[in-house]
Motif scaffolding. Structure first.
Motif, PDB file in Angstrom:
ATOM      1  N   THR A   1      10.431  13.659  89.119  1.00  0.00           N
ATOM      2  CA  THR A   1      11.307  13.578  87.948  1.00  0.00           C
ATOM      3  C   THR A   1      12.763  13.486  88.382  1.00  0.00           C
ATOM      4  N   GLY A   2      13.564  12.856  87.552  1.00  0.00           N
ATOM      5  CA  GLY A   2      14.980  12.684  87.855  1.00  0.00           C
ATOM      6  C   GLY A   2      15.819  13.814  87.308  1.00  0.00           C
ATOM      7  N   TYR A   3      17.068  13.485  86.954  1.00  0.00           N
ATOM      8  CA  TYR A   3      17.975  14.550  86.537  1.00  0.00           C
ATOM      9  C   TYR A   3      18.928  14.152  85.423  1.00  0.00           C
ATOM     10  N   PHE A   4      18.888  12.919  84.935  1.00  0.00           N
ATOM     11  CA  PHE A   4      19.877  12.488  83.953  1.00  0.00           C
ATOM     12  C   PHE A   4      19.670  13.089  82.568  1.00  0.00           C
ATOM     13  N   ASP A   5      18.540  13.723  82.342  1.00  0.00           N
ATOM     14  CA  ASP A   5      18.340  14.381  81.050  1.00  0.00           C
ATOM     15  C   ASP A   5      19.066  15.713  80.961  1.00  0.00           C
ATOM     16  N   HIS A   6      19.581  16.191  82.088  1.00  0.00           N
ATOM     17  CA  HIS A   6      20.095  17.552  82.136  1.00  0.00           C
ATOM     18  C   HIS A   6      21.506  17.601  82.737  1.00  0.00           C
ATOM     19  N   PRO A   7      22.531  17.311  81.942  1.00  0.00           N
ATOM     20  CA  PRO A   7      23.910  17.380  82.453  1.00  0.00           C
ATOM     21  C   PRO A   7      24.323  18.813  82.744  1.00  0.00           C
ATOM     22  N   ASN A   8      25.273  18.944  83.640  1.00  0.00           N
ATOM     23  CA  ASN A   8      25.860  20.262  83.929  1.00  0.00           C
ATOM     24  C   ASN A   8      26.932  20.545  82.878  1.00  0.00           C
ATOM     25  N   TYR A   9      26.620  21.414  81.947  1.00  0.00           N
ATOM     26  CA  TYR A   9      27.560  21.707  80.871  1.00  0.00           C
ATOM     27  C   TYR A   9      28.684  22.611  81.361  1.00  0.00           C
ATOM     28  N   LEU A  10      29.843  22.448  80.742  1.00  0.00           N
ATOM     29  CA  LEU A  10      31.020  23.234  81.110  1.00  0.00           C
ATOM     30  C   LEU A  10      30.951  24.642  80.532  1.00  0.00           C
ATOM     31  N   GLY A  11      30.312  24.755  79.366  1.00  0.00           N
ATOM     32  CA  GLY A  11      30.222  26.063  78.714  1.00  0.00           C
ATOM     33  C   GLY A  11      31.543  26.521  78.144  1.00  0.00           C
ATOM     34  N   ILE A  12      32.302  25.591  77.572  1.00  0.00           N
ATOM     35  CA  ILE A  12      33.615  25.937  77.012  1.00  0.00           C
ATOM     36  C   ILE A  12      33.638  25.633  75.517  1.00  0.00           C
ATOM     37  N   PRO A  13      34.519  26.284  74.771  1.00  0.00           N
ATOM     38  CA  PRO A  13      34.627  26.004  73.337  1.00  0.00           C
ATOM     39  C   PRO A  13      34.959  24.533  73.081  1.00  0.00           C
TER      40      PRO A  13
ATOM     41  N   ARG B   1      41.640  22.879  85.082  1.00  0.00           N
ATOM     42  CA  ARG B   1      40.356  22.831  84.384  1.00  0.00           C
ATOM     43  C   ARG B   1      40.595  22.665  82.889  1.00  0.00           C
ATOM     44  N   VAL B   2      39.720  21.932  82.234  1.00  0.00           N
ATOM     45  CA  VAL B   2      39.727  21.909  80.777  1.00  0.00           C
ATOM     46  C   VAL B   2      39.017  23.176  80.318  1.00  0.00           C
ATOM     47  N   THR B   3      39.716  24.020  79.575  1.00  0.00           N
ATOM     48  CA  THR B   3      39.150  25.309  79.168  1.00  0.00           C
ATOM     49  C   THR B   3      38.829  25.386  77.683  1.00  0.00           C
ATOM     50  N   GLU B   4      39.320  24.414  76.893  1.00  0.00           N
ATOM     51  CA  GLU B   4      38.960  24.366  75.487  1.00  0.00           C
ATOM     52  C   GLU B   4      39.234  22.961  74.955  1.00  0.00           C
ATOM     53  N   ILE B   5      38.354  22.507  74.057  1.00  0.00           N
ATOM     54  CA  ILE B   5      38.475  21.171  73.490  1.00  0.00           C
ATOM     55  C   ILE B   5      38.654  21.293  71.985  1.00  0.00           C
ATOM     56  N   HIS B   6      39.702  20.628  71.469  1.00  0.00           N
ATOM     57  CA  HIS B   6      39.988  20.627  70.033  1.00  0.00           C
ATOM     58  C   HIS B   6      39.829  19.213  69.490  1.00  0.00           C
ATOM     59  N   ASP B   7      39.930  19.066  68.198  1.00  0.00           N
ATOM     60  CA  ASP B   7      39.742  17.756  67.569  1.00  0.00           C
ATOM     61  C   ASP B   7      40.710  16.708  68.094  1.00  0.00           C
ATOM     62  N   SER B   8      41.953  17.090  68.329  1.00  0.00           N
ATOM     63  CA  SER B   8      42.954  16.106  68.754  1.00  0.00           C
ATOM     64  C   SER B   8      43.690  16.520  70.026  1.00  0.00           C
ATOM     65  N   GLU B   9      43.203  17.570  70.695  1.00  0.00           N
ATOM     66  CA  GLU B   9      43.833  18.047  71.932  1.00  0.00           C
ATOM     67  C   GLU B   9      42.772  18.616  72.869  1.00  0.00           C
ATOM     68  N   VAL B  10      43.163  18.738  74.134  1.00  0.00           N
ATOM     69  CA  VAL B  10      42.390  19.525  75.084  1.00  0.00           C
ATOM     70  C   VAL B  10      43.338  20.519  75.752  1.00  0.00           C
ATOM     71  N   GLU B  11      42.807  21.680  76.052  1.00  0.00           N
ATOM     72  CA  GLU B  11      43.589  22.726  76.708  1.00  0.00           C
ATOM     73  C   GLU B  11      43.287  22.721  78.201  1.00  0.00           C
ATOM     74  N   LEU B  12      44.329  22.585  79.012  1.00  0.00           N
ATOM     75  CA  LEU B  12      44.204  22.642  80.469  1.00  0.00           C
ATOM     76  C   LEU B  12      44.712  23.978  80.971  1.00  0.00           C
ATOM     77  N   THR B  13      43.956  24.582  81.861  1.00  0.00           N
ATOM     78  CA  THR B  13      44.417  25.781  82.546  1.00  0.00           C
ATOM     79  C   THR B  13      44.570  25.447  84.017  1.00  0.00           C
ATOM     80  N   HIS B  14      45.788  25.512  84.520  1.00  0.00           N
ATOM     81  CA  HIS B  14      46.049  25.214  85.925  1.00  0.00           C
ATOM     82  C   HIS B  14      45.717  26.425  86.792  1.00  0.00           C
ATOM     83  N   ASN B  15      45.491  26.164  88.060  1.00  0.00           N
ATOM     84  CA  ASN B  15      45.109  27.251  88.968  1.00  0.00           C
ATOM     85  C   ASN B  15      46.166  28.340  89.061  1.00  0.00           C
ATOM     86  N   ASP B  16      47.407  28.001  88.753  1.00  0.00           N
ATOM     87  CA  ASP B  16      48.466  29.021  88.778  1.00  0.00           C
ATOM     88  C   ASP B  16      48.563  29.772  87.450  1.00  0.00           C
ATOM     89  N   GLY B  17      47.639  29.492  86.537  1.00  0.00           N
ATOM     90  CA  GLY B  17      47.616  30.195  85.255  1.00  0.00           C
ATOM     91  C   GLY B  17      48.345  29.496  84.131  1.00  0.00           C
TER      92      GLY B  17
END
Length: 325
Positions: free
Chosen positions: A129-141, A223-239
């Protein structure tokens, strides 16, 4: 009673079927969708990293005018391989369970698109079996919003849009290059301090040039830490928190193999439960008569096994089955 049932009609599953048939084994291939469904899910215009020769199975030549073939060429080639060897493939049939009997034979339970259930019997089973049915989800809002996908097919729907691409692998870079060509504004977000070292050598200079020209905004160490309708929230490694205007999100975060069948059979897994244990000389698991072939034999990094390496698993398995018959 089949000699061998193979679950999965990807390139490695087809290769295993060909090798088994060559040695006189009666073989049935069970496939949830149709032949090489994983390749069908690749981006429409994708070009392979490997040469055509390294994608060949069953010693069947892969004719291509390109040194590195494209997706549509591979689909045609693997269809032709299945037809050429007259493989017995049961498409659009999902393997739902497997059990081993005291006499060493197996029962494989299946269901088709119409909901009809059937049980097949076999002396040996190969899970490919392959793997394309199972993406690695981010688990973020916000990951469940309609604007988010883990699959990139083609660029046209993103014309003139603001697109965030999450990831730093070949799939992310390829998507960025295609989307820029249709006038989209691309924000590429990757948690590392540089893109993957495995980026195609002929692609990296083109990508870097577009970053330098401001066509692609590259956000490293973020990292993208939250996704909104018209924006995405980025959290940089420095906070630092940054909000980006956004219309669509492509989460190119990779995929993972489906190990449900092998774990239900009691196949021994690695310490982190990430990789099945098997004999690399025969591909047989700790369950006698149960084999793995292709990406299912890899660990968390599905790129451990490519078509060019996984296609060889079938010959090892077929040889072992015949030698122990």
């Amino acid at each position: 009673m089949q000699d061998v049932i193979i679950v999965g009609a990807g390139p490695c599953g087809l290769s295993a079927a060909i090798e088994c048939e060559r040695l006189g084994l009666n073989t049935l291939v069970i496939e949830k969708y149709n032949v090489v469904h994983s390749i069908f899910l690749y981006p429409t215009n994708m070009q392979f990293f490997s040469t055509a020769e390294l994608l060949e199975i069953g010693n069947l030549p892969f004719p291509s005018p390109n040194e590195k073939p494209f997706r549509h060429e591979a689909l045609a080639y693997y269809r032709r391989a299945a037809e050429h060897y007259k493989l017995n493939i049961q498409p659009y049939t999902e393997a739902t369970g497997i059990e081993r009997h005291e006499n060493g034979t197996f029962s494989l339970h299946t269901v088709n698109r119409q909901g009809q259930q059937h049980t097949y019997e076999a002396r040996k089973v190969i899970i490919s079996t392959g793997y394309f049915d199972h993406p690695n989800y981010l688990g973020i809002p916000g990951e469940d919003l309609d604007k988010v996908t883990h699959y990139f097919r083609e660029a046209h729907p993103y014309t003139g849009m603001r697109v965030a691409i999450i990831g730093g692998s070949n799939s992310a870079v390829d998507a960025a290059l295609e989307i820029v060509r249709v006038g989209a504004k691309v924000d590429m977000v990757y948690r590392g301090n540089d893109l993957s070292a495995n980026i195609k050598s002929w692609v990296r200079p083109i990508f870097e040039s577009l970053v330098m020209k401001g066509k692609i905004a590259l956000h490293l160490n973020a990292r993208v830490t939250e996704i909104h309708d018209s924006e995405v929230e980025l959290t940089h490694n420095d906070g630092k928190i940054e909000m980006l205007h956004n219309d669509f999100v492509l989460a190119m975060t990779g995929f993972r193999p489906d190990r449900k069948l092998i774990t239900s059979m009691g196949v021994t897994m690695s310490d982190d439960m990430d990789k099945p244990r098997f004999d690399p000389d025969t591909m047989e698991t700790n369950i006698e008569g149960l084999y793995v072939a292709g990406v299912i034999a890899s660990g968390r990094n599905a790129n451990e096994v490519f078509i060019e390496t996984g296609r060889r698993h079938g010959a090892l398995i077929a040889k072992h089955i015949v030698a122990n018959s």
